[in-house]
Design a protein around this motif. Structure first.
Motif, short mmCIF file in Angstrom:
data_model
loop_
_atom_site.label_atom_id
_atom_site.label_comp_id
_atom_site.label_asym_id
_atom_site.label_seq_id
_atom_site.Cartn_x
_atom_site.Cartn_y
_atom_site.Cartn_z
N MET A 38 71.90 -5.62 -98.69
CA MET A 38 70.85 -6.49 -99.22
C MET A 38 71.33 -7.95 -99.26
SD MET A 38 67.74 -6.25 -100.27
CE MET A 38 66.54 -7.22 -101.16
N GLU A 39 72.56 -8.11 -99.75
CA GLU A 39 73.14 -9.44 -99.83
C GLU A 39 73.31 -10.05 -98.45
OE1 GLU A 39 74.50 -12.77 -101.83
OE2 GLU A 39 73.63 -10.94 -102.64
N ARG A 40 73.66 -9.22 -97.46
CA ARG A 40 73.85 -9.69 -96.09
C ARG A 40 72.52 -10.17 -95.50
NH1 ARG A 40 77.47 -9.13 -91.98
NH2 ARG A 40 76.61 -9.00 -89.86
N LYS A 41 71.45 -9.41 -95.77
CA LYS A 41 70.13 -9.79 -95.28
C LYS A 41 69.70 -11.14 -95.85
CE LYS A 41 68.17 -5.20 -94.49
NZ LYS A 41 67.08 -4.27 -94.87
N LYS A 42 70.02 -11.34 -97.13
CA LYS A 42 69.65 -12.58 -97.79
C LYS A 42 70.36 -13.77 -97.15
CE LYS A 42 69.29 -14.70 -102.36
NZ LYS A 42 69.58 -14.54 -103.81
N LYS A 43 71.66 -13.59 -96.84
CA LYS A 43 72.43 -14.67 -96.23
C LYS A 43 71.91 -15.00 -94.83
CE LYS A 43 76.78 -13.95 -98.73
NZ LYS A 43 78.22 -13.60 -98.60
N ILE A 44 71.57 -13.93 -94.08
CA ILE A 44 71.04 -14.15 -92.74
C ILE A 44 69.71 -14.90 -92.80
CG2 ILE A 44 70.10 -13.01 -90.70
CD1 ILE A 44 72.19 -10.84 -91.04
N LYS A 45 68.88 -14.53 -93.79
CA LYS A 45 67.58 -15.18 -93.94
C LYS A 45 67.75 -16.66 -94.27
CE LYS A 45 63.18 -14.72 -96.34
NZ LYS A 45 62.40 -13.94 -97.34
N ILE A 46 68.70 -16.97 -95.18
CA ILE A 46 68.97 -18.37 -95.53
C ILE A 46 69.47 -19.15 -94.31
CG2 ILE A 46 70.43 -19.90 -96.89
CD1 ILE A 46 70.36 -17.80 -99.11
N ALA A 47 70.38 -18.50 -93.53
CA ALA A 47 70.93 -19.15 -92.34
C ALA A 47 69.82 -19.45 -91.33
CB ALA A 47 72.00 -18.27 -91.71
N ILE A 48 68.89 -18.51 -91.17
CA ILE A 48 67.77 -18.70 -90.24
C ILE A 48 66.91 -19.88 -90.68
CG2 ILE A 48 65.62 -17.68 -89.40
CD1 ILE A 48 67.05 -14.98 -89.32
N VAL A 49 66.61 -19.96 -91.98
CA VAL A 49 65.79 -21.06 -92.49
C VAL A 49 66.49 -22.41 -92.25
CG1 VAL A 49 64.81 -22.10 -94.55
CG2 VAL A 49 64.61 -19.64 -94.19
N VAL A 50 67.80 -22.46 -92.57
CA VAL A 50 68.56 -23.70 -92.40
C VAL A 50 68.58 -24.13 -90.92
CG1 VAL A 50 70.84 -24.76 -92.56
CG2 VAL A 50 69.99 -23.36 -94.44
N LEU A 51 68.82 -23.16 -90.04
CA LEU A 51 68.87 -23.47 -88.62
C LEU A 51 67.51 -23.90 -88.09
CD1 LEU A 51 71.20 -20.60 -87.38
CD2 LEU A 51 71.71 -23.04 -87.31
N ALA A 52 66.46 -23.28 -88.60
CA ALA A 52 65.11 -23.66 -88.18
C ALA A 52 64.80 -25.10 -88.57
CB ALA A 52 64.09 -22.70 -88.80
N LEU A 104 70.58 -14.89 -84.37
CA LEU A 104 70.42 -14.32 -85.70
C LEU A 104 69.11 -13.55 -85.83
CD1 LEU A 104 71.76 -17.18 -88.02
CD2 LEU A 104 72.89 -15.03 -87.43
N ALA A 105 68.03 -14.10 -85.24
CA ALA A 105 66.74 -13.43 -85.32
C ALA A 105 66.77 -12.09 -84.59
CB ALA A 105 65.65 -14.32 -84.73
N VAL A 106 67.39 -12.06 -83.42
CA VAL A 106 67.50 -10.81 -82.66
C VAL A 106 68.37 -9.81 -83.40
CG1 VAL A 106 68.38 -9.79 -80.53
CG2 VAL A 106 67.07 -11.91 -80.44
N THR A 107 69.51 -10.27 -83.94
CA THR A 107 70.41 -9.39 -84.69
C THR A 107 69.72 -8.80 -85.90
OG1 THR A 107 72.32 -10.70 -83.99
CG2 THR A 107 72.61 -9.26 -85.90
N ARG A 108 68.96 -9.64 -86.61
CA ARG A 108 68.26 -9.17 -87.80
C ARG A 108 67.22 -8.11 -87.44
NH1 ARG A 108 64.32 -12.91 -91.58
NH2 ARG A 108 63.83 -11.32 -93.16
#
Length: 277
Positions: free
Chosen positions: A1-15, A264-268
């Motif tokens: 769950m924590e990993r998903k949250k970090k990936i989501k934050i990273a995606i937002v920042v990169l976007a 990141l989007a593909v990995t997620r």
């Protein structure tokens, strides 16, 4: 769950970073297209100007005496002349004598600058300065010619032009503008990549013997510099400028952000699919 949250934050920042980079890249391109591509101006170096300009005035031109004020309208910076209240023409010097910058480089082997004069009296003259920057290697020949536009042939019958290369002091041409040769030439030679700066002093003038029928006439010409196709292969990309650096910076950030964002989007998505199996 924590990993998903970090990936989501990273995606937002990169976007957000991708959007900012694309906006900055687009803004830089628009600026270069609308603003930076316009000819700039520089001060003519003092060591290139003849100390006594009166001594180098075209033969046959003198200060004009008159009773009315004359104003010449021009395009591009330079010097002009007006008739003061005392009836004597005064040469007006543009601040520090500015030169319009022309750039010749790879895939940009020619450039035109419009030139316009009107309401000239016998003996009047109009002087312009141009800095032609040529980025090249080996050998190139720089050509120049003034092309009178159709419809302005009347004043061209008597309008003379003197072209002086300030780097050498050479008078490249002095005669009727309409009778100029196919081009006046200057050869540049360098065994390695170089950017040469040629300073041209171009003076359009009327002899004092010109008749009154040429008053209140207008002339528009195109001042053209170019390198012929046979030499164009020796033109090179000019040295990096601040604009080039900005383009590479924002373009690189946009590319990196986009690639990482896609990864990141593909990995997620793959992980979500695996969890749903």
């Amino acid at each position: 769950m924590e990993r998903k949250k970090k990936i989501k934050i990273a995606i937002v920042v990169l976007a957000v970073l991708l959007c900012v980079s694309l906006l900055a890249l687009g803004g830089t391109l628009v600026y270069n297209r609308l603003i930076a591509d316009k000819p700039g101006t520089v001060l003519v170096p003092d060591n290139l100007i003849t100390p006594d300009d009166a001594a180098t005035s075209p033969e046959g031109t003198t200060l004009h005496d008159g009773n009315s004020e004359t104003k010449k309208h021009t395009e591009a910076g330079g010097t002009g002349s007006t008739v003061g209240s005392n009836g004597v023409t005064q040469i007006i010097n543009a601040a520090g004598r500015t030169a319009t910058t022309i750039e010749l480089y790879s895939r940009h082997s020619e450039e035109n600058i419009p030139f316009k004069v009107m309401n000239m009296f016998p003996g009047d003259r109009e002087t312009k300065y141009f800095r032609v920057r040529v980025s090249y290697c080996n050998e190139v020949t720089v050509h120049y010619r003034a092309f009178v536009r159709p419809g302005y042939e009347k004043l061209a019958e008597v309008m003379k032009v003197r072209i002086r290369l300030l780097n050498t002091g050479e008078i490249m041409y002095d005669g009727l503008m309409r009778d100029m040769p196919e081009s006046v030439k200057y050869k540049l030679v360098s065994p390695k990549k170089d950017t040469a700066e040629l300073y041209y002093e171009i003076t359009a003038y009327l002899d004092t013997s010109v008749g009154n029928e040429y008053q209140n006439k207008e002339l528009i010409a195109d001042f053209k510099w170019w390198v012929e196709d046979k030499d164009a292969g020796n033109l090179v990309i000019p040295p990096n400028t601040g604009e080039t650096f900005n383009l590479r910076l924002w373009g690189g950030l946009a590319l990196i952000s986009g690639c990482v964002l896609i990864f990141l989007a593909v990995t997620r998505r793959r992980k979500e699919e695996e969890e749903n199996v």
